[in-house]
Motif scaffolding. Structure first.
Motif, PDB file in Angstrom:
ATOM      1  N   ARG C  14       0.904  -1.426   0.231  1.00 34.46           N
ATOM      2  CA  ARG C  14      -0.295  -0.346  -0.587  1.00 34.46           C
ATOM      3  C   ARG C  14       1.124   1.297  -0.188  1.00 34.46           C
ATOM      4  NH1 ARG C  14      -5.847  -0.807   1.452  1.00 34.46           N
ATOM      5  NH2 ARG C  14      -5.833   0.397  -0.584  1.00 34.46           N
ATOM      6  N   GLY C  40      -3.807  -0.505  11.544  1.00 37.93           N
ATOM      7  CA  GLY C  40      -2.461  -0.809  10.886  1.00 37.93           C
ATOM      8  C   GLY C  40      -2.074  -1.665  10.378  1.00 37.93           C
ATOM      9  N   SER C  41      -2.827  -3.189  10.547  1.00 39.14           N
ATOM     10  CA  SER C  41      -1.478  -4.323  10.434  1.00 39.14           C
ATOM     11  C   SER C  41      -1.848  -4.980   9.814  1.00 39.14           C
ATOM     12  CB  SER C  41      -1.885  -5.165  11.664  1.00 39.14           C
ATOM     13  OG  SER C  41      -3.456  -5.437  11.799  1.00 39.14           O
ATOM     14  N   GLY C  42      -3.069  -4.539   8.452  1.00 37.88           N
ATOM     15  CA  GLY C  42      -3.458  -4.840   7.377  1.00 37.88           C
ATOM     16  C   GLY C  42      -5.081  -5.647   7.537  1.00 37.88           C
ATOM     17  N   LYS C  43      -6.278  -5.319   8.051  1.00 39.27           N
ATOM     18  CA  LYS C  43      -7.051  -6.096   8.546  1.00 39.27           C
ATOM     19  C   LYS C  43      -7.879  -5.624   7.205  1.00 39.27           C
ATOM     20  CE  LYS C  43      -7.903  -4.681  12.200  1.00 39.27           C
ATOM     21  NZ  LYS C  43      -6.717  -4.675  12.469  1.00 39.27           N
ATOM     22  N   THR C  44      -8.338  -4.124   7.010  1.00 33.66           N
ATOM     23  CA  THR C  44      -8.814  -3.695   6.027  1.00 33.66           C
ATOM     24  C   THR C  44      -8.274  -4.382   4.978  1.00 33.66           C
ATOM     25  OG1 THR C  44      -9.652  -2.220   7.787  1.00 33.66           O
ATOM     26  CG2 THR C  44      -9.838  -1.736   5.113  1.00 33.66           C
ATOM     27  N   THR C  45      -6.804  -4.477   4.771  1.00 34.38           N
ATOM     28  CA  THR C  45      -6.294  -4.774   3.283  1.00 34.38           C
ATOM     29  C   THR C  45      -6.528  -5.475   2.709  1.00 34.38           C
ATOM     30  OG1 THR C  45      -4.541  -2.837   3.693  1.00 34.38           O
ATOM     31  CG2 THR C  45      -3.967  -4.899   1.942  1.00 34.38           C
TER      32      THR C  45
HETATM   33  N1  LIG Z   1      -4.918   3.858   0.104  1.00 37.24           N
HETATM   34  C1  LIG Z   1      -3.799   3.833   0.810  1.00 37.24           C
HETATM   35  N2  LIG Z   1      -2.610   4.101  -0.022  1.00 37.24           N
HETATM   36  C2  LIG Z   1      -1.773   4.282   1.030  1.00 37.24           C
HETATM   37  N3  LIG Z   1      -1.440   3.488   2.642  1.00 37.24           N
HETATM   38  C3  LIG Z   1      -1.916   2.404   2.909  1.00 37.24           C
HETATM   39  C4  LIG Z   1      -3.328   2.933   2.515  1.00 37.24           C
HETATM   40  N4  LIG Z   1      -4.460   1.863   2.971  1.00 37.24           N
HETATM   41  C5  LIG Z   1      -3.916   1.598   3.753  1.00 37.24           C
HETATM   42  N5  LIG Z   1      -3.004   1.458   3.723  1.00 37.24           N
HETATM   43  C6  LIG Z   1      -1.559   1.581   4.849  1.00 37.24           C
HETATM   44  O1  LIG Z   1      -1.844  -0.018   4.826  1.00 37.24           O
HETATM   45  C7  LIG Z   1      -2.044  -0.382   6.294  1.00 37.24           C
HETATM   46  C8  LIG Z   1      -2.604  -1.553   6.760  1.00 37.24           C
HETATM   47  O2  LIG Z   1      -3.787  -0.040   6.962  1.00 37.24           O
HETATM   48  P1  LIG Z   1      -5.212  -1.529   6.816  1.00 37.24           P
HETATM   49  O3  LIG Z   1      -5.226  -2.577   5.916  1.00 37.24           O
HETATM   50  O4  LIG Z   1      -6.721  -0.265   7.170  1.00 37.24           O
HETATM   51  O5  LIG Z   1      -4.827  -1.790   8.561  1.00 37.24           O
HETATM   52  P2  LIG Z   1      -6.078  -2.337   9.584  1.00 37.24           P
HETATM   53  O6  LIG Z   1      -7.128  -2.699   9.495  1.00 37.24           O
HETATM   54  O7  LIG Z   1      -5.528  -3.533  10.109  1.00 37.24           O
HETATM   55  O8  LIG Z   1      -6.728  -0.931  10.591  1.00 37.24           O
HETATM   56  C9  LIG Z   1      -1.325   0.804   7.224  1.00 37.24           C
HETATM   57  O9  LIG Z   1      -0.181   1.244   7.472  1.00 37.24           O
HETATM   58  C10 LIG Z   1      -2.111   2.002   6.681  1.00 37.24           C
HETATM   59  O10 LIG Z   1      -1.022   3.232   6.279  1.00 37.24           O
END
Ligand SMILES: Nc1ncnc2c1ncn2[C@@H]1O[C@H](COP(=O)(O)OP(=O)(O)O)[C@@H](O)[C@H]1O
Ligand SMILES: [Mg+2]
Lengths: 200, 220, 210
Positions: C14, C40-45
């Motif tokens: 990301r 920020g661990s990547g769950k949503t990702t």
């Molecule tokens: N659209 C994006 N562009 C750049 N970095 C991103 C984006 N979305 C998330 N990130 C980064 O990816 C990492 C994982 O985010 P995310 O999946 O939202 O974590 P979680 O859902 O576990 O809190 C974070 O460090 C965040 O800053």
């Protein structure tokens, strides 16, 4: 500034609807579904803009935003502003449904013009061009709208000349305020979210 | 009275266009009994008519500059058309009206954009209020100076940024729930006997006016 | 028991950061899984990778045994995978509650009379029948959350993804959602940044932030 119902002659209303229909046709043809939520959001920002009061000396003016939002939207200005004015007419009786064609044209036609005139400058790395684009685009669109409102009022007959001049004069401070606001808004976007400007 | 929303919209356009076409007081006032009749049917709350105020602010320009007789005619026409809008259309729930537009064969994309925008107006409005509260809680006091303009502009810029981000997720939400280029609509209407009666009555009423002013003479 | 979904050795970037590095996970039919990890661990990702919004740099995804690669594969997958977003506000599309719930079913082409029944059923399952005719912008945060979950649940997905579904919910809401998920007869992956004590018997999967 929305023109109220009952003011303009029917021929002017019909011409306004005709021109707006063309604008809507082009705008919707260019509008894919994946961009529609963004256009709807900016339509909402344009809508709320008419409730944002900016202090100016002893009074305040409300924002028009057709230049600021229009530069981001291009031809989508027609659908976006039409829908915003439509909802305002239904919910608050601002403007009205019969004058909706004219009022949309007044807002969106200048928006399309400034979009094509200034979008390259707005995206360019050159600071001077960028500032000129923000300032001229925002105030230019407001002034163009004012001229159009004036001309439409003149179509009612010669005795409306003073009304037209008065309306135009009332837009001059608004144009100045929008220029300042546009400068700050686009500087913010350029610094913190350049991708919004890149997709123009 | 619960009328089919499509009937409301058609009736509104019939009477509103007729009023807009009229060039004499007698033609305009001919519609007053019709308005009273709907008011009687609908029992609209008087507070709804407060919304007429902003429209009349524009008319101040007209009164200041145009001969009184002309200005008065405009004043009556404007308020009459908007009153019809209030009693016939604005009293209906907004989503129902949008569905009615769909069933009146307005283009799909237009109807969908109205749907989205209607929802997002409320989201943006709430965010704007929240930003203003946050600013005021930290001592922001609007006046004509650089810091006010900068603050208001940055709030506006933030609304645009939020729009950009949320719109990305909104499209994802459509895609995730099976969207495939056709936006589905849920409500359907059926026209009943009283709808037809009301529509017929409106046609006759408007027709009577047109006959009385022998059709196109009204334009003059 | 058949396998619904598998991610093999997935790497996701990301921006400049590598968020998922050699990520492996598999879910069987009817299996329940907790995906735990700090912000920020990547769950949503990870969820975005599953439904094809974010493309991995490397690795393989399998849905019901078949590899998912092209956009057309993801389109088919999304008809069977339900994804509740972390932010209900940006998931809700329609102006009224009942339309919001009907949206997905209309897209799937279900007949209207059937949809009406399904809407009633899911509204009462989530204890929000009284909100049916309300505007979505009038709902409280917790009500929006329940609506966003109900509008996916009504589609009866084979794999149900929920991103922090308890954030902002009151005790009653948490109870409703938790018991719904426990009784749900298909696969569920629930992402959370806190341990959830009422899912004792679910498998846990940890993501680390760095
Ligand atoms: N659209 C994006 N562009 C750049 N970095 C991103 C984006 N979305 C998330 N990130 C980064 O990816 C990492 C994982 O985010 P995310 O999946 O939202 O974590 P979680 O859902 O576990 O809190 C974070 O460090 C965040 O800053
Ligand atoms: Mg997350």
């Amino acid at each position: 500034m929305h023109i109220s119902e009952g003011v303009l002659p029917v021929t002017t209303l019909a011409l306004g609807w005709g021109a707006t229909a063309c604008g809507l046709y082009i705008g919707f043809r260019k509008l894919d579904y994946h961009r529609m939520p963004f256009v709807a959001f900016l339509s909402a920002v344009f809508f709320i803009g008419s409730f944002v009061h900016v202090p100016l000396g002893p009074t305040s003016v409300h924002l028009v935003l057709n230049g600021i939002v229009g530069m981001l939207l291009g031809w989508a200005s027609f659908p976006a502003m039409f829908v915003a004015l439509f909802i305002q007419a239904l919910l608050f009786q601002f403007g009205g449904l019969l004058v909706l064609g004219v009022n949309t044209l007044n807002m969106a036609a200048p928006a399309v013009v400034v979009h094509y005139l200034f979008r390259d400058w707005l995206r360019s790395g050159d600071g001077v061009k960028f500032v000129l684009a923000s300032v001229l685009g925002a105030s230019g669109a407001v002034l163009m709208s004012a001229v159009m409102v004036g001309l439409e009022l003149m179509s009612c007959g010669g005795e409306f000349r003073n009304a037209a001049l008065l309306v135009f004069a009332a837009h001059i401070p608004v144009a100045v305020v929008e220029a300042v606001v546009a400068f700050f808004v686009f500087s913010f976007l350029r610094k913190s979210r350049p991708e919004v400007l890149k997709e123009l | 009275m619960s009328l089919d929303p499509r009937v409301r919209i058609i009736a509104f356009f019939l009477v509103a266009v007729s009023v807009a076409l009229s060039r004499s007081f007698s033609a305009v006032l001919f519609f007053l009994p019709y308005l009273v009749f709907i008011l009687f049917l609908e029992r609209v709350k008087p507070s709804h008519f407060k919304k007429l105020i902003p429209a009349n602010l524009f008319l101040v320009f007209i009164f200041l500059t145009v001969p009184l007789r002309e200005a008065l005619l405009i004043f009556v026409k404007c308020n009459l058309i908007l009153s019809f809008l209030i009693v016939l259309v604005s009293t209906e729930r907004f989503p129902v009206l949008i569905h009615a537009l769909h069933h009146l064969k307005l283009p799909d994309k237009l109807v969908h954009l109205v749907f989205f925008t209607y929802r997002y107006v409320h989201i943006i409005d709430e965010e704007y209020r929240t930003f203003m509260k946050a600013a005021k809680a930290r001592g922001f006091h609007p006046k004509t100076d650089r810091i006010t303009y900068k603050t208001l502009s940055y709030i506006l810029a933030n609304l645009i940024v939020r729009s950009y981000e949320k719109s990305k997720w909104a499209y994802k939400s459509m895609v995730c729930r099976g969207f495939h280029g056709v936006f589905p609509l849920y409500y359907h209407f059926e026209m009943g006997f009283k709808d037809l009666c009301f529509l017929g009555f409106t046609f006759v009423y408007v027709g009577a006016l047109w006959a009385r002013y022998s059709g196109l003479k009204m334009f003059m | 028991m058949g396998e619904i979904f598998r991610a093999e050795d997935v790497y996701v970037k990301r921006g400049e950061n590598l968020v998922l590095k050699g990520f492996n996970l598999a879910v069987g039919e009817g299996e329940k899984l907790l995906l735990l990890g700090p912000n920020g661990s990547g769950k949503t990702t990870f969820f975005e990778v599953v439904v094809g919004f974010v493309k991995p740099e490397r690795g393989r995804l399998l849905f019901m045994g078949k590899p998912v690669e092209a956009e057309s594969d993801f389109r088919l997958l999304r008809r069977k995978v339900g994804y509740v977003f972390q932010d209900p506000e940006s998931q809700i599309l329609m102006p009224t509650v009942e339309e919001e719930i009907a949206f997905g079913l209309l897209n799937l082409g279900m007949p209207r009379s059937k949809i009406r029944e399904e809407v009633e059923m899911v509204l009462s399952a989530f204890g929000i029948s009284h909100l049916k005719r309300k505007f979505t912008h009038e709902l409280s945060w917790g009500e929006k959350r329940l609506l966003s979950i109900a509008s996916i649940a009504v589609m009866k997905p084979e794999l149900f993804l929920l991103d922090e579904p308890f954030a902002g919910l009151d005790e009653r809401g948490v109870r409703i959602v938790a018991s719904f998920l426990k009784e749900y007869d298909k696969a569920v992956i629930l992402a959370s940044h806190t341990e959830l004590n009422f899912f004792e018997d679910w498998d846990k999967f940890y993501l680390r932030a760095d």
